[in-house]
Scaffold this motif. Structure first.
Motif, PDB file in Angstrom:
ATOM      1  N   UNK A   1      -8.771  -5.585  26.570  1.00 12.63           N
ATOM      2  CA  UNK A   1     -10.111  -5.271  26.268  1.00 12.63           C
ATOM      3  C   UNK A   1     -10.728  -4.190  27.043  1.00 12.63           C
ATOM      4  N   UNK A   2     -11.094  -3.242  26.433  1.00 16.49           N
ATOM      5  CA  UNK A   2     -11.437  -1.837  27.130  1.00 16.49           C
ATOM      6  C   UNK A   2     -12.861  -2.457  28.129  1.00 16.49           C
ATOM      7  N   UNK A   3     -13.686  -3.221  27.321  1.00 19.43           N
ATOM      8  CA  UNK A   3     -14.750  -3.548  28.044  1.00 19.43           C
ATOM      9  C   UNK A   3     -14.594  -4.010  29.418  1.00 19.43           C
ATOM     10  N   UNK A   4     -13.347  -4.622  29.702  1.00 18.50           N
ATOM     11  CA  UNK A   4     -13.291  -5.662  30.658  1.00 18.50           C
ATOM     12  C   UNK A   4     -12.695  -4.479  31.903  1.00 18.50           C
TER      13      UNK A   4
ATOM     14  N   UNK B   1     -19.238  -3.121  36.118  1.00 12.33           N
ATOM     15  CA  UNK B   1     -18.112  -4.570  35.926  1.00 12.33           C
ATOM     16  C   UNK B   1     -18.598  -5.627  35.076  1.00 12.33           C
ATOM     17  N   UNK B   2     -18.039  -6.061  34.204  1.00 14.02           N
ATOM     18  CA  UNK B   2     -18.378  -7.123  33.424  1.00 14.02           C
ATOM     19  C   UNK B   2     -17.753  -8.312  33.733  1.00 14.02           C
ATOM     20  N   UNK B   3     -18.105  -9.383  34.595  1.00 17.39           N
ATOM     21  CA  UNK B   3     -17.479 -10.592  35.067  1.00 17.39           C
ATOM     22  C   UNK B   3     -16.789 -11.443  33.984  1.00 17.39           C
ATOM     23  N   UNK B   4     -17.743 -11.558  32.891  1.00 19.39           N
ATOM     24  CA  UNK B   4     -17.293 -12.521  31.789  1.00 19.39           C
ATOM     25  C   UNK B   4     -16.311 -11.940  30.872  1.00 19.39           C
ATOM     26  N   UNK B   5     -16.043 -10.654  30.527  1.00 17.41           N
ATOM     27  CA  UNK B   5     -15.327 -10.182  29.668  1.00 17.41           C
ATOM     28  C   UNK B   5     -13.849 -10.696  30.044  1.00 17.41           C
ATOM     29  N   UNK B   6     -13.151 -10.944  28.566  1.00 17.17           N
ATOM     30  CA  UNK B   6     -11.748 -11.347  28.902  1.00 17.17           C
ATOM     31  C   UNK B   6     -10.968 -10.183  28.935  1.00 17.17           C
ATOM     32  N   UNK B   7      -9.747 -10.289  29.545  1.00 16.00           N
ATOM     33  CA  UNK B   7      -8.987  -9.164  29.724  1.00 16.00           C
ATOM     34  C   UNK B   7      -8.066  -8.685  28.289  1.00 16.00           C
TER      35      UNK B   7
END
Length: 317
Positions: free
Chosen positions: A312-315, A278-284
């Motif tokens: 954002x797939x990273x989020x 989980x990436x807390x700082x990635x925007x949706x």
């Protein structure tokens, strides 16, 4: 999404092309009011709007790997764009005889969010094709539209109410759905005339020649062309035991013994565990890097250009 408009026809008779035909043969239609195959001289008939909203630009191409050999059509090549292009008829249409509106559309990708409907604009003496916009008055709107919960072949009739003098839009109650594939489809709208042979109150919608809807202008549109008049039933009386309140407490309901009036409605799930990636700082949502600023974008007039946002797939990893 891009799509290909193959044939555009406004006529008083249907055009039919043989399914066995492999090489394109220009159609002949002596009764057609308007017939467009996008072969010769189409640039003199069709003018693109220069309105700011219509930032897409069309082109005419020949089919290369499907359809009928040497078949020309108007291509709308770029997704996430609005297109506005129009051609004038030699004279305004009337409903004195049966009118058929017919055109062919092929979506190069499955249609997920977009439309390829045509608007038959209302006659105005000072119409300017380059100034056309989404508020330009129209009389009939017809064609496929699909996005989110919307999935229908529009049929909208716009006219001036003779009693009130106000402009009204009438929408077909139950329009047919849009075929969800990459094939060419022929959309046809038939409106009967008001001469001795036809009843002006009926219409037909066909897709690939197959009847999808047949109905009445008086029964199948909202709001209706003729208001349904209702009167009070003189024989109807309010029952003696009638209760005015719509909702009343349930006399049989009993509060449970363990009910806690102060407990919150929602609590954290104690068994929930944050995923390891989980990436807390990635925007949706992030800008779509595949969409480029249009060449004719004017920062002074249009402001700073911003790409549309996508998930954002990273989020969500």
């Amino acid at each position: 999404m891009n799509f290909f408009v193959n044939i555009f026809i406004v006529c008083i008779g249907l055009l039919v092309q043989s399914q066995a035909q492999s090489r394109y043969i220009p159609p002949v239609c002596k009764k057609c009011i308007f017939l467009e195959t996008f072969e010769y001289g189409w640039q003199s008939r069709w003018i693109e709007s220069r309105n700011r909203k219509y930032d897409g630009r069309t082109e005419v191409v020949t089919r290369s790997n499907d359809g009928i050999e040497n078949d020309h059509g108007l291509l709308f090549p770029t997704s996430h764009r609005f297109y506005g292009i129009s051609a004038k008829l030699d004279a305004p249409l009337s409903l004195e005889k049966q009118i058929v509106f017919q055109y062919e559309v092929q979506f190069k990708e499955r249609l997920e969010c977009g439309g390829a409907y045509l608007k038959f604009l209302s006659h105005t003496a000072n119409f300017d094709s380059e100034a056309m916009n989404d508020q330009t008055p129209f009389s009939i709107m017809f064609g496929p539209d699909r996005c989110g919960s919307t999935n229908k072949v529009h049929f909208i009739y716009r006219h001036v109410n003779k009693k009130t003098g106000k402009v009204e839009e009438k929408h077909l109650k139950t329009p047919p759905s849009v075929p969800h594939d990459k094939l060419s489809h022929l959309y046809t709208l038939i409106i009967t005339g008001n001469d001795a042979e036809h009843d002006a109150s009926t219409f037909e919608i066909r897709i690939d020649g197959e009847l999808q809807r047949r109905g009445s202008f008086y029964e199948d549109f909202i709001p209706p062309f003729q208001e349904v008049k209702l009167i009070d039933d003189l024989d109807d009386f309010k029952p003696a035991n009638w209760v005015e309140e719509e909702r009343v407490p349930d006399p049989d309901a009993v509060k449970p013994n363990d009910w806690d009036d102060n407990a919150p409605q929602m609590i954290e799930d104690e068994n929930a565990i944050k995923p390891s990636g989980w990436l807390d700082d990635e925007p949706e949502m992030i800008p779509d890097s595949s969409v480029q600023r249009p060449n004719d974008w004017n920062i002074e007039e249009d402001g700073d250009w911003e790409a549309p946002l996508i998930r954002n797939n990273e989020s969500i990893k």
